[in-house]
Design a protein around this motif. Structure first.
Motif, PDB file in Angstrom:
ATOM      1  N   LYS A 577       0.833  -1.193   0.000  1.00  5.77           N
ATOM      2  CA  LYS A 577       0.000   0.000   0.000  1.00  5.77           C
ATOM      3  C   LYS A 577       0.878   1.259   0.000  1.00  5.77           C
ATOM      4  CE  LYS A 577      -3.757   2.213   2.621  1.00  5.77           C
ATOM      5  NZ  LYS A 577      -3.406   3.287   3.530  1.00  5.77           N
ATOM      6  N   ALA A 578       1.919   1.231   0.817  1.00  7.82           N
ATOM      7  CA  ALA A 578       2.814   2.384   0.886  1.00  7.82           C
ATOM      8  C   ALA A 578       3.528   2.596  -0.451  1.00  7.82           C
ATOM      9  CB  ALA A 578       3.823   2.193   2.006  1.00  7.82           C
ATOM     10  N   ALA A 579       3.942   1.504  -1.080  1.00  5.32           N
ATOM     11  CA  ALA A 579       4.652   1.626  -2.363  1.00  5.32           C
ATOM     12  C   ALA A 579       3.750   2.297  -3.391  1.00  5.32           C
ATOM     13  CB  ALA A 579       5.080   0.248  -2.852  1.00  5.32           C
ATOM     14  N   GLN A 580       2.484   1.946  -3.377  1.00  3.88           N
ATOM     15  CA  GLN A 580       1.539   2.554  -4.309  1.00  3.88           C
ATOM     16  C   GLN A 580       1.354   4.040  -4.003  1.00  3.88           C
ATOM     17  OE1 GLN A 580      -2.711   1.742  -3.794  1.00  3.88           O
ATOM     18  NE2 GLN A 580      -2.858   1.391  -6.000  1.00  3.88           N
ATOM     19  N   GLU A 581       1.050   4.336  -2.728  1.00  2.00           N
ATOM     20  CA  GLU A 581       0.766   5.724  -2.352  1.00  2.00           C
ATOM     21  C   GLU A 581       1.968   6.624  -2.591  1.00  2.00           C
ATOM     22  OE1 GLU A 581      -0.702   5.867   1.650  1.00  2.00           O
ATOM     23  OE2 GLU A 581      -2.448   4.644   1.182  1.00  2.00           O
ATOM     24  N   GLU A 582       3.162   6.079  -2.340  1.00  2.00           N
ATOM     25  CA  GLU A 582       4.358   6.915  -2.417  1.00  2.00           C
ATOM     26  C   GLU A 582       4.968   6.972  -3.807  1.00  2.00           C
ATOM     27  OE1 GLU A 582       5.120   8.897  -0.293  1.00  2.00           O
ATOM     28  OE2 GLU A 582       4.795   8.192   1.750  1.00  2.00           O
ATOM     29  N   GLY A 583       4.438   6.198  -4.728  1.00  2.00           N
ATOM     30  CA  GLY A 583       4.989   6.219  -6.074  1.00  2.00           C
ATOM     31  C   GLY A 583       6.431   5.762  -6.132  1.00  2.00           C
ATOM     32  N   ALA A 584       6.739   4.668  -5.408  1.00  2.00           N
ATOM     33  CA  ALA A 584       8.124   4.182  -5.356  1.00  2.00           C
ATOM     34  C   ALA A 584       8.559   3.618  -6.707  1.00  2.00           C
ATOM     35  CB  ALA A 584       8.246   3.111  -4.277  1.00  2.00           C
ATOM     36  N   HIS A 585       9.862   3.764  -6.999  1.00  2.00           N
ATOM     37  CA  HIS A 585      10.432   3.144  -8.199  1.00  2.00           C
ATOM     38  C   HIS A 585      10.965   1.751  -7.897  1.00  2.00           C
ATOM     39  CE1 HIS A 585      10.733   7.436  -9.533  1.00  2.00           C
ATOM     40  NE2 HIS A 585      10.369   6.889 -10.661  1.00  2.00           N
ATOM     41  N   LEU A 586      11.228   1.495  -6.605  1.00  2.63           N
ATOM     42  CA  LEU A 586      11.789   0.202  -6.220  1.00  2.63           C
ATOM     43  C   LEU A 586      11.542  -0.020  -4.731  1.00  2.63           C
ATOM     44  CD1 LEU A 586      15.143  -1.327  -7.293  1.00  2.63           C
ATOM     45  CD2 LEU A 586      14.828  -0.961  -4.852  1.00  2.63           C
ATOM     46  N   ILE A 587      11.358  -1.290  -4.353  1.00  2.00           N
ATOM     47  CA  ILE A 587      11.177  -1.614  -2.935  1.00  2.00           C
ATOM     48  C   ILE A 587      12.386  -2.408  -2.459  1.00  2.00           C
ATOM     49  CG2 ILE A 587       9.792  -2.905  -1.245  1.00  2.00           C
ATOM     50  CD1 ILE A 587       7.386  -2.515  -2.964  1.00  2.00           C
ATOM     51  N   GLY A 588      12.939  -2.013  -1.336  1.00  3.69           N
ATOM     52  CA  GLY A 588      14.009  -2.784  -0.706  1.00  3.69           C
ATOM     53  C   GLY A 588      13.479  -3.392   0.579  1.00  3.69           C
ATOM     54  N   LEU A 589      13.515  -4.722   0.670  1.00  5.66           N
ATOM     55  CA  LEU A 589      13.043  -5.394   1.875  1.00  5.66           C
ATOM     56  C   LEU A 589      14.247  -5.835   2.701  1.00  5.66           C
ATOM     57  CD1 LEU A 589      10.342  -7.787   0.350  1.00  5.66           C
ATOM     58  CD2 LEU A 589       9.961  -5.563   1.427  1.00  5.66           C
TER      59      LEU A 589
END
Lengths: 671, 311
Positions: A577-589
């Motif tokens: 949800k955060a990745a969508q709202e924030e318009g991220a280009h990449l997620i690092g877990l």
């Protein structure tokens, strides 16, 4: 042995333990019995993350975490199984438990009662130091004030009812893991102890003589790093400073009650994934730091296994760790001598330097209003993140040498990691399901009325300020679960998120042309894609070891990325949800608890659900190399482990991954 | 709901996108936003205050209450950027526990990206699309200076959160910041005496307030951690909106913010000379306020106008 030598009087050795527990209460019980049969003289219980953070095995946040980094204890039935055939009045048990310490202590007492043993006979330790959880490790639940209150409840209760118990083990261990220098370790651990003792004193429940006893029951849990001469001096500084604090601040006259009593786990942070057999030498040297000084010797030692940077140790690895202790205690002549360093000017000077540094940092904490406000304001965490960043920079530059990691990397393949199990223990994936089934079966056997009354009692005690332990023991007998006990207290005290400490100033990255090049790539890729590159750094699951995620976040900020860092303990849905709202280009877990396969699967499914299947995801953590292909197959773009210390290289990879996913040409490899 | 959230996310990305084709597309998007939503309804709220004052936990408590009233909430959280790298740490979502999986709450962080005035240029257009998608839009900025209070230049209602006993209060008074907000809040009322003292100081300072017509600025105290005073804030903020509606000021303020935004962009790109060439600030503002429409399209039209004169 020299036949002429007389029988020399030897010191009694320290308690020897191995931090262990996994899969289920039954499997852990078998392991404990094996370890005791091999000469271990105490137990050190590792709990799984749901138990440490107060969730039952069937809670969504517990998925993938049950039985992974320790034993799952959901109720008194599990606790009875864990200590089956181990008479508690003859055992000395250390429990690494913090936010839920009052609950696990209550379960332990309840099991003793069921074994027909009087609680006053029990010996052992509850770690019960929540303050360091806000700074490192991250298994806190409640805000600092109620946490300190629960800590003091355990102290007041045990001093009256379980006099040989060590109610709190103030930890400097995890501070070092989070980056603390020896001076910071001394200052923050002692400031935490002061915060706790002040709270006990101010609660007004104690008379002066009781209070001196309490000071005498405070113990510490310390780390020993590879710079073992300095570490040896650090322990002597601890002894001197604690004696002074107990005497001057708390007026304790009896010198015995002012003794700095401590247990140790030597440094797991410095253990390497490369040439992992070298970790044995490291562990031996680190153990010397806490055993050589007779005047500052550890009371209890647990050593990590050589393969901890790879994954969970097997019973044989733990046996090897135990044998190191036994050889030092029983074969060498160490315990035949008095203090080796008394009279050494070199050691005395170093100790003095550490004391002065620590006292000045303690004064700084005092000006912040004490340890609790200094944690809440983010001050302490920022200091730790700053030190950690400097340490990693030094490794990256090669100023701080780590054999096998940034020098002497050439190696033959290690036969130790070649076996069918690749040299680590894997928790049976069925363990979680079985624990869930046991939990459901157990719930069905309870008397719901008794459970309800016991929980109401607990809430009343929490609200009124009455000591929480008696009500918790009643809950234990009534069959309350770990999740229910914690859930009720969550309602009363609320939950908390600690400052991340990553809001530190720009780091000195020197004139590094490499960094300039990376910044330029970040900038120009952002330009090609129309807006600045944005990364979401997330920690799914219950694992609170956030040091890696923090370091990545800080470096990425310095490289010009916009970083959204959400802190620890997120569900896969929250991350998506955060990745969508924030318009991220990449997620690092970041996942260190071994639940990466489950968590990655869930995060990717949630992303797909939001139509974000194209978003690249990378992961870092303690990830066995044979899991890498599986992660890649699931769609993970890159996997990093502790051996990847070249943060700039990771930054460059991130840019490349984003470019590739967005159909941009890769940068010239030679550039 | 899910499709709407996805559309909002895409729209925000688009408004951030500096490529010419994206700008054109964003211009059309803004021009097509429903006039009613953008100028006549919803509530744009600015919230600012010094670091460490407890904004995140207060927002969390406010959001919870708005959600109880079944209102959807969009949040734009503005964080400083690094002057060296241009990078930024956007950690403001951190303590917002209650809203984290709620589909009725949408949070976008924004770096201020070196913008003088603390708010990046994207803030205004992003507020507009958020207004089109949510009942309440909250723009949150961090800081203590005159800069951060710029949030009042693009929100209907500005709330300022003061720190008890920080000594800042006096600074605000000196800086004239007290004249800007519509609602003053002393957070952490649980610290007791210090909070009451700050509250008194603030109340005393309001005698000098002249900028807000006959709106009487309420001074409230709250404790986000204990959940007290939150209902009163929600109520005060809503009263201010009602007051704006009664005065007919909601729409005219928003049109004026939009005009200011366009003029500011033009002045940055073409200087005072450019503004003069377009007929001077006053006339330009008047024209823009009466026209409505998409800020990007107006900007592009005026820019083209200027460029054509000089080329």
């Amino acid at each position: 042995m020299n036949s002429e030598s007389k029988r020399v009087k030897r010191e009694r050795p320290w308690l020897m333990r191995t931090y262990s527990g996994h899969t289920s209460a039954k499997a852990s019980n078998e392991l404990y019995r094996t370890n005791l049969a091999r000469g271990q003289t105490g137990l050190s219980v590792a709990f799984d993350l749901p138990t440490q953070t107060g969730y039952d095995a069937d809670h969504p946040l517990a998925r993938g975490e049950v039985g992974k980094v320790g034993v799952p204890i959901g109720h008194i039935g599990d606790m009875e199984t864990l200590f089956d055939g181990i008479p508690l009045d003859q055992m000395n048990t250390s429990m690494t438990i913090n936010a839920t310490a009052p609950w696990l202590l209550a379960l332990y007492v309840a099991v003793a009662e069921r074994q027909g043993i009087d609680a006053s006979k029990l010996q052992g330790t509850t770690q019960n130091d929540v303050l360091k959880e806000y700074l490192s490790r991250g298994t806190y639940i409640f805000p600092p004030e109620p946490s300190v209150r629960l800590t003091t409840d355990v102290i007041s209760y045990t001093v009256h009812h379980i006099p040989k118990w060590n109610p709190t083990n103030v930890c400097s261990y995890h501070l070092q893991e989070a980056g603390a220098t020896p001076t910071q370790e001394l200052a923050y651990a002692l400031s935490s102890a002061i915060a706790i003792l002040d709270a006990v004193r101010d609660s007004g429940e104690m008379g002066a003589s009781d209070f001196a006893q309490i000071v005498g029951r405070i113990s510490f849990f310390v780390n020993a790093g590879i710079r073992f001469v300095e570490e040896c001096c650090k322990m002597r500084a601890f002894v001197a400073l604690w004696d002074k604090i107990a005497k001057e601040r708390y007026g304790v006259e009896d010198a015995k009650l002012r003794r700095f009593r401590y247990g140790v786990q030597v440094n797991s942070l410095g253990l390497t994934e490369m040439q992992p057999e070298n970790n044995i030498q490291r562990i031996v040297l680190e153990m010397l730091a806490v055993t050589l000084s007779k005047n500052a010797r550890a009371r209890a030692i647990q050593l990590p296994a050589w393969n901890e940077a790879l994954g969970l140790p097997r019973p044989w690895d733990q046996q090897w760790a135990l044998r190191i202790q036994q050889i030092l205690a029983y074969e060498t002549d160490l315990l035949e001598y008095g203090d080796l360093f008394d009279g050494s000017q070199v050691v005395a000077d170093k100790v003095q330097e550490l004391i002065q540094g620590a006292e000045s940092e303690m004064e700084r904490v005092r000006l912040e209003g004490g340890m609790v406000p200094a944690i809440q304001s983010g001050y302490v965490k920022r200091q730790l993140v700053t030190s950690q960043t400097a340490r990693l920079r030094a490794i990256e530059r090669g100023d701080l040498k780590v054999v096998g990691l940034n020098c002497f990397q050439e190696t033959a393949e290690s036969p130790l990691t070649k076996g069918v199990d690749s040299g680590i223990l894997r928790v049976d994936p069925a363990a979680e399901r079985e624990q869930l089934e046991r939990m459901r079966a157990f719930r069905a056997t309870r008397n719901p009325k008794e459970v309800e009354v016991a929980l109401k009692n607990l809430v009343d005690a929490a609200r009124s300020g009455e000591n929480i332990i008696p009500a918790s023991i009643r809950c234990a007998h009534a069959g309350v679960t770990t999740g229910e006990w914690s859930g009720q207290l969550r309602e009363v005290f609320g939950e908390y998120r600690a400052p991340t400490g990553i809001d530190i100033g720009n780091q000195d990255l020197g004139s590094a042309p490499q960094m300039d090049r990376i910044r330029e790539r970040v900038r120009s890729t952002g330009e090609s894609l129309g807006r600045p590159l944005r990364l979401l750094v997330g920690k799914p699951g219950l694992d609170g070891h956030s040091n890696g995620a923090e370091q990545i976040a800080v470096r990425a900020r310095d490289a010009g990325f916009e970083i959204v860092y959400e802190g620890i303990r997120l569900t896969p849905r929250q991350i998506a949800k955060a990745a969508q709202e924030e318009g991220a280009h990449l997620i690092g877990l970041s996942v260190l608890s071994g639940s990466h396969l489950e968590l990655v699967t869930d995060v990717l499914a949630e992303l797909a659900d939001l139509g974000l299947s194209d978003l690249p995801v990378i992961i870092g953590g303690i990830i066995p190399s044979e899991d890498k292909p599986q992660l890649k197959e699931k769609g993970i773009a890159a996997v990093y482990t502790p051996k990847d210390t070249d943060l700039n290289g990771i930054m460059a990879d991130i840019v490349d991954i984003i470019r590739e996913r967005n159909g941009l040409e890769p940068f010239d490899v030679a550039a | 709901m899910a499709r709407e959230r996805s559309a909002l996310a895409t729209a925000l990305n688009l408004l951030d996108d500096k490529r010419p084709e994206a700008r054109a597309c964003a211009g059309r998007l803004l021009a097509n936003l429903p006039e009613d939503k953008v100028y006549h309804s919803g509530h744009l709220i600015g919230l600012t205050g010094p670091p460490g004052v407890g904004k995140s936990s207060l927002i969390s408590a406010l959001v919870e209450r708005w959600r109880d009233q079944r209102r959807t909430v969009g949040i734009l959280a503005v964080d400083p950027s690094s002057p060296v790298s241009g990078g930024a740490l956007l950690g403001d979502r951190l303590r917002m526990l209650s809203s984290s999986t709620d589909g009725g709450v949408f949070i976008r962080s924004l770096a201020c990206r070196g913008e003088v005035g603390g708010l990046s240029a994207e803030t205004w257009p992003m507020s507009l699309v958020m207004l089109a998608a949510s009942d309440i839009v909250l723009v949150e900025t961090v800081g203590v200076g005159q800069k951060e209070i710029d949030v009042s230049k693009l929100t209907d209602t500005t709330c300022f959160i003061a720190q008890p006993a920080s000594g800042d209060t006096i600074q605000f008074l000196k800086a004239g910041i007290m004249e800007v907000p519509h609602v003053l809040i002393v957070n952490k009322q649980d610290v007791g005496l210090a909070a009451r003292k700050t509250l008194t100081e603030l109340q005393a300072s309001l005698g000098r307030n002249t900028h807000n017509g006959d709106w009487a600025v309420p001074v409230l105290s709250a404790s986000a951690t204990q959940g007290t005073g939150v209902a009163e804030i929600v109520e005060a903020v809503e009263s201010h909106r009602q007051w704006l509606l009664r005065e007919g000021a909601l729409c005219s303020r928003r049109r004026s913010f939009q005009a200011q935004w366009i003029v500011k962009r033009l002045r940055e790109d073409f200087g005072r000379f450019g503004i003069e060439a377009l007929g001077g600030e006053r006339r330009l503002m008047e024209d823009l306020i009466t026209q409505g429409g998409s800020p990007f399209e107006h900007y592009d039209r005026l820019r083209d106008d200027l460029v054509a004169r000089w080329s």
